[in-house]
Motif scaffolding. Structure first.
Motif, PDB file in Angstrom:
ATOM      1  N   HIS A  12      -5.806 -37.546  -0.409  1.00  0.00           N
ATOM      2  CA  HIS A  12      -5.960 -35.623   0.437  1.00  0.00           C
ATOM      3  C   HIS A  12      -6.775 -34.690  -0.049  1.00  0.00           C
ATOM      4  CE1 HIS A  12      -1.554 -36.375  -0.209  1.00  0.00           C
ATOM      5  NE2 HIS A  12      -1.439 -36.967   0.756  1.00  0.00           N
ATOM      6  N   LEU A  13      -7.592 -34.986  -0.550  1.00  0.00           N
ATOM      7  CA  LEU A  13      -9.013 -33.496  -0.961  1.00  0.00           C
ATOM      8  C   LEU A  13     -10.139 -34.941  -1.009  1.00  0.00           C
ATOM      9  CD1 LEU A  13      -9.394 -30.891  -0.903  1.00  0.00           C
ATOM     10  CD2 LEU A  13      -9.122 -30.481  -3.418  1.00  0.00           C
ATOM     11  N   LYS A  14     -11.774 -34.096  -0.677  1.00  0.00           N
ATOM     12  CA  LYS A  14     -12.324 -34.561  -0.689  1.00  0.00           C
ATOM     13  C   LYS A  14     -13.241 -33.668  -1.380  1.00  0.00           C
ATOM     14  CE  LYS A  14     -11.435 -38.816   0.957  1.00  0.00           C
ATOM     15  NZ  LYS A  14     -10.471 -39.703  -0.763  1.00  0.00           N
ATOM     16  N   ILE A  15     -13.632 -33.660  -2.150  1.00  0.00           N
ATOM     17  CA  ILE A  15     -14.916 -31.698  -1.820  1.00  0.00           C
ATOM     18  C   ILE A  15     -16.754 -33.147  -2.283  1.00  0.00           C
ATOM     19  CG2 ILE A  15     -15.991 -30.150  -3.935  1.00  0.00           C
ATOM     20  CD1 ILE A  15     -12.963 -30.356  -5.206  1.00  0.00           C
ATOM     21  N   SER A  16     -17.475 -32.117  -1.386  1.00  0.00           N
ATOM     22  CA  SER A  16     -18.680 -32.686  -1.412  1.00  0.00           C
ATOM     23  C   SER A  16     -19.110 -32.340  -2.854  1.00  0.00           C
ATOM     24  CB  SER A  16     -19.755 -32.067  -0.176  1.00  0.00           C
ATOM     25  OG  SER A  16     -20.805 -32.141  -0.567  1.00  0.00           O
ATOM     26  N   ASP A  17     -19.764 -33.242  -3.217  1.00  0.00           N
ATOM     27  CA  ASP A  17     -21.306 -33.332  -4.158  1.00  0.00           C
ATOM     28  C   ASP A  17     -22.020 -32.253  -4.220  1.00  0.00           C
ATOM     29  OD1 ASP A  17     -22.461 -34.806  -2.659  1.00  0.00           O
ATOM     30  OD2 ASP A  17     -22.678 -36.889  -3.917  1.00  0.00           O
ATOM     31  N   ARG A  18     -22.514 -31.997  -2.917  1.00  0.00           N
ATOM     32  CA  ARG A  18     -23.372 -30.638  -2.488  1.00  0.00           C
ATOM     33  C   ARG A  18     -23.311 -29.389  -2.985  1.00  0.00           C
ATOM     34  NH1 ARG A  18     -25.005 -35.446   0.782  1.00  0.00           N
ATOM     35  NH2 ARG A  18     -27.284 -36.413   0.582  1.00  0.00           N
ATOM     36  N   ALA A  19     -21.710 -29.403  -2.589  1.00  0.00           N
ATOM     37  CA  ALA A  19     -21.423 -28.213  -2.280  1.00  0.00           C
ATOM     38  C   ALA A  19     -21.575 -27.176  -4.213  1.00  0.00           C
ATOM     39  CB  ALA A  19     -19.278 -27.826  -2.563  1.00  0.00           C
ATOM     40  N   THR A  20     -21.764 -26.086  -3.534  1.00  0.00           N
ATOM     41  CA  THR A  20     -21.963 -25.238  -5.080  1.00  0.00           C
ATOM     42  C   THR A  20     -20.538 -24.358  -5.905  1.00  0.00           C
ATOM     43  OG1 THR A  20     -24.055 -24.734  -3.643  1.00  0.00           O
ATOM     44  CG2 THR A  20     -23.576 -22.978  -5.508  1.00  0.00           C
ATOM     45  N   ILE A  21     -21.149 -24.809  -6.973  1.00  0.00           N
ATOM     46  CA  ILE A  21     -20.519 -23.951  -8.201  1.00  0.00           C
ATOM     47  C   ILE A  21     -20.572 -22.410  -7.902  1.00  0.00           C
ATOM     48  CG2 ILE A  21     -19.143 -23.598 -10.064  1.00  0.00           C
ATOM     49  CD1 ILE A  21     -19.721 -27.009 -10.332  1.00  0.00           C
ATOM     50  N   CYS A  22     -19.004 -21.851  -7.685  1.00  0.00           N
ATOM     51  CA  CYS A  22     -19.912 -20.561  -8.083  1.00  0.00           C
ATOM     52  C   CYS A  22     -18.948 -19.850  -9.054  1.00  0.00           C
ATOM     53  CB  CYS A  22     -18.481 -19.421  -6.353  1.00  0.00           C
ATOM     54  SG  CYS A  22     -18.420 -17.810  -6.717  1.00  0.00           S
ATOM     55  N   MET A  23     -20.418 -19.556 -10.660  1.00  0.00           N
ATOM     56  CA  MET A  23     -19.713 -19.379 -11.635  1.00  0.00           C
ATOM     57  C   MET A  23     -18.742 -17.974 -11.974  1.00  0.00           C
ATOM     58  SD  MET A  23     -20.781 -22.367 -12.918  1.00  0.00           S
ATOM     59  CE  MET A  23     -20.601 -21.955 -14.460  1.00  0.00           C
ATOM     60  N   PRO A  24     -18.504 -17.934 -12.986  1.00  0.00           N
ATOM     61  CA  PRO A  24     -18.339 -16.276 -13.220  1.00  0.00           C
ATOM     62  C   PRO A  24     -18.798 -15.212 -13.149  1.00  0.00           C
ATOM     63  CG  PRO A  24     -17.211 -18.275 -14.736  1.00  0.00           C
ATOM     64  CD  PRO A  24     -18.219 -18.900 -14.363  1.00  0.00           C
ATOM     65  N   TYR A  25     -20.662 -15.650 -13.857  1.00  0.00           N
ATOM     66  CA  TYR A  25     -21.317 -14.774 -13.867  1.00  0.00           C
ATOM     67  C   TYR A  25     -21.340 -14.140 -12.409  1.00  0.00           C
ATOM     68  CZ  TYR A  25     -24.585 -19.028 -13.540  1.00  0.00           C
ATOM     69  OH  TYR A  25     -24.763 -20.001 -12.795  1.00  0.00           O
ATOM     70  N   HIS A  26     -21.396 -15.280 -11.444  1.00  0.00           N
ATOM     71  CA  HIS A  26     -21.674 -14.772  -9.936  1.00  0.00           C
ATOM     72  C   HIS A  26     -20.861 -13.439  -9.796  1.00  0.00           C
ATOM     73  CE1 HIS A  26     -23.433 -19.064  -9.324  1.00  0.00           C
ATOM     74  NE2 HIS A  26     -24.381 -17.519  -8.937  1.00  0.00           N
ATOM     75  N   LYS A  27     -19.353 -13.638  -9.983  1.00  0.00           N
ATOM     76  CA  LYS A  27     -18.624 -12.302  -9.478  1.00  0.00           C
ATOM     77  C   LYS A  27     -18.553 -10.992 -10.038  1.00  0.00           C
ATOM     78  CE  LYS A  27     -14.661 -14.718 -10.630  1.00  0.00           C
ATOM     79  NZ  LYS A  27     -13.097 -15.711 -11.211  1.00  0.00           N
ATOM     80  N   LEU A  28     -18.918 -11.430 -11.986  1.00  0.00           N
ATOM     81  CA  LEU A  28     -19.418 -10.630 -12.658  1.00  0.00           C
ATOM     82  C   LEU A  28     -20.848  -9.678 -11.741  1.00  0.00           C
ATOM     83  CD1 LEU A  28     -19.959  -8.525 -15.322  1.00  0.00           C
ATOM     84  CD2 LEU A  28     -21.404 -10.766 -15.701  1.00  0.00           C
ATOM     85  N   LEU A  29     -21.616 -10.366 -10.881  1.00  0.00           N
ATOM     86  CA  LEU A  29     -22.375  -9.577 -10.977  1.00  0.00           C
ATOM     87  C   LEU A  29     -22.891  -9.025  -9.556  1.00  0.00           C
ATOM     88  CD1 LEU A  29     -25.767 -12.235 -11.219  1.00  0.00           C
ATOM     89  CD2 LEU A  29     -25.802 -10.227 -11.629  1.00  0.00           C
TER      90      LEU A  29
END
Ligand code: GDP
Length: 424
Positions: A96-113
């Motif tokens: 049901h779900l395909k996630i692109s290998d090129r998609a960027t991971i939003c990390m906890p430090y992005h939220k922190l920043l």
């Protein structure tokens, strides 16, 4: 058939309910930009669902959903979103779900920043959703991020993170004075929240091109609206991604494909979350009544939205930017309480009436020119055909159609799946 379903205004136009409705006609639904900084609310026979990251087709068992390379994915958020849907009886498997290998991971430090910067700005706050979206897109263009495909090579993660965090700590620790980011902590986070999605990661470029060759139809589902586009929106009060239809094939991973259709979702009145120019804004009791009638509180944050009458200038611009081939006018039922419907028909800048959508200082200084249309003052939420609509509602629809220069194919008269009218 390749169709983009996109927002004409500032977002929150009701794209979620339209995508949920229309997705039945498509084999694949694809998100192509943004992260979990906005939400779609979908109400159907299985319940009420808020989707921040997952494409809306996820609510139909037979639809394949794609999260494209243009997205930024906070896997912790995704983890919880998937859990909540599963509790509601929704099936989510790699089929049901395909996630692109090129998609960027939003990390906890992005939220922190995002939070550190918003706090630094104090009373000059930007109105960020604090979900890390601007920092993660910035890092993507700095070429210092992890992508979903990196999860397939866990043996390389430590080394990659060491390099990234050494650089990131120059800002987090040396700049903002926050305690330094630790590699071990980030590796643990990835293990807990990201590794579970490893089996969903694939090359969506190959998947989608093969599917299209085999005759499958694809719907591209946008988040936010034209006026939040990084290039064409109300910069800097925009999102950090490209929300326009022309970007859909690129953000989905198939820049070689062309759209057949762009369905613009346009709201019968205006709403806007956060800071920035919003020329048509209504204040005082008029605004409060409209906000209450429309339930205008953010799906992702619960923030009260700013509201105004339908904005001809902004909507005509949005329709053009989205190269809309037809429109869906949503939340018509919300206006039913009004004796007179306020519509912002033009702007005034430096004493001059203008009908183009300006940028920069001109936009900040623009004042609305309002006209009033006769209301219909009756409940239209049960109307199923054009013939059942009162004349005043038909007149309003005809006015909007002419003002923005695009045919209105659908009218939404309520949040539920079947509360809509197909006009032709
Ligand atoms: P999106 O981000 O464009 O999907 O918009 P949201 O989902 O944040 O906002 C739409 C809200 O309006 C949700 O609560 C929907 O259930 C609701 N909604 C959508 N279409 C209609 C409509 O035609 N009438 C009414 N009353 N509510 C609607």
């Amino acid at each position: 058939m390749l169709t983009a379903v996109v927002g004409i205004n500032w977002g929150d136009e009701g794209k979620g309910r339209m995508v949920d409705l229309l997705s039945e006609r498509y084999d694949i639904v694809c998100r192509y930009q943004g992260g979990n900084n906005a939400g779609h609310t979908v109400v159907n026979e299985r319940g009420k669902f808020i989707l921040n990251l997952l494409p809306s087709g996820i609510l139909r068992d037979e639809t394949v959903n794609v999260m494209g390379p243009g997205m930024v994915i906070d896997t912790e958020h995704l983890f919880h979103e998937v859990e909540r849907l599963r509790e509601g009886g929704i099936q989510i498997t790699p089929r049901h779900l395909k996630i692109s290998d090129r998609a960027t991971i939003c990390m906890p430090y992005h939220k922190l920043l995002d939070c550190l910067e918003e706090d630094r700005l104090a009373d000059k706050k930007f109105g960020s959703t604090r979900r890390g979206i601007a920092p993660v897109y910035a890092d993507k263009y700095m070429k210092k991020t992890l992508r979903m495909g990196d999860l397939r090579h866990p043996e390389l993660l430590r080394e990659k993170l060491e390099g990234i965090l050494e650089w990131k700590n120059l800002t987090v620790h040396n700049g903002y004075g926050h305690e330094p980011l630790q590699v071990e902590e980030m590796l643990n986070w990835l293990e807990t929240y990201a590794m579970a999605f490893r089996e969903y990661v694939c090359d969506t470029t190959i998947f989608l091109n093969d599917a299209i060759k085999a005759g499958k139809s694809v719907m591209f589902e946008a988040q936010l609206g034209a006026l939040r586009d990084i290039d064409f929106g109300i910069y800097p009060f925009t999102s950090s991604s490209s929300t326009i239809a022309a970007y859909a094939p690129i953000g989905a991973g198939i820049p070689n494909q062309k759209l057949d259709e762009s369905i613009g979702i346009i709201k019968a009145y205006s709403s806007c979350v956060g800071e920035g120019p919003f020329t048509c804004e209504l204040f005082g009791p008029k605004g409060d009544e409209l906000r209450e009638a429309g339930g205008e509180y953010g799906a992702a944050t619960g923030r009260p939205r700013r509201v105004g009458g339908f904005d001809v200038v902004a909507s005509r611009y949005g329709t053009l930017m989205q190269s809309a081939t037809c429109l869906a006018l949503t939340k018509m039922d919300v206006l039913s309480y009004l004796d007179q419907i306020p519509v912002c028909v033009a702007y005034e800048v430096n004493g001059q009436r203008i009908d183009y959508f300006p940028t920069g200082l001109e936009l900040t200084e623009a004042k609305p020119i309002y006209e009033y249309f006769k209301g219909w003052k009756c409940d239209i939420s049960g109307c199923k055909t054009k013939e059942e609509l009162p004349q005043a509602a038909l007149d309003y629809i005809a006015f909007v159609e002419k003002a923005v220069g695009c045919p209105i194919k659908y009218i939404s008269v309520g949040p539920e799946r079947e509360q809509y009218i197909e006009m032709f």
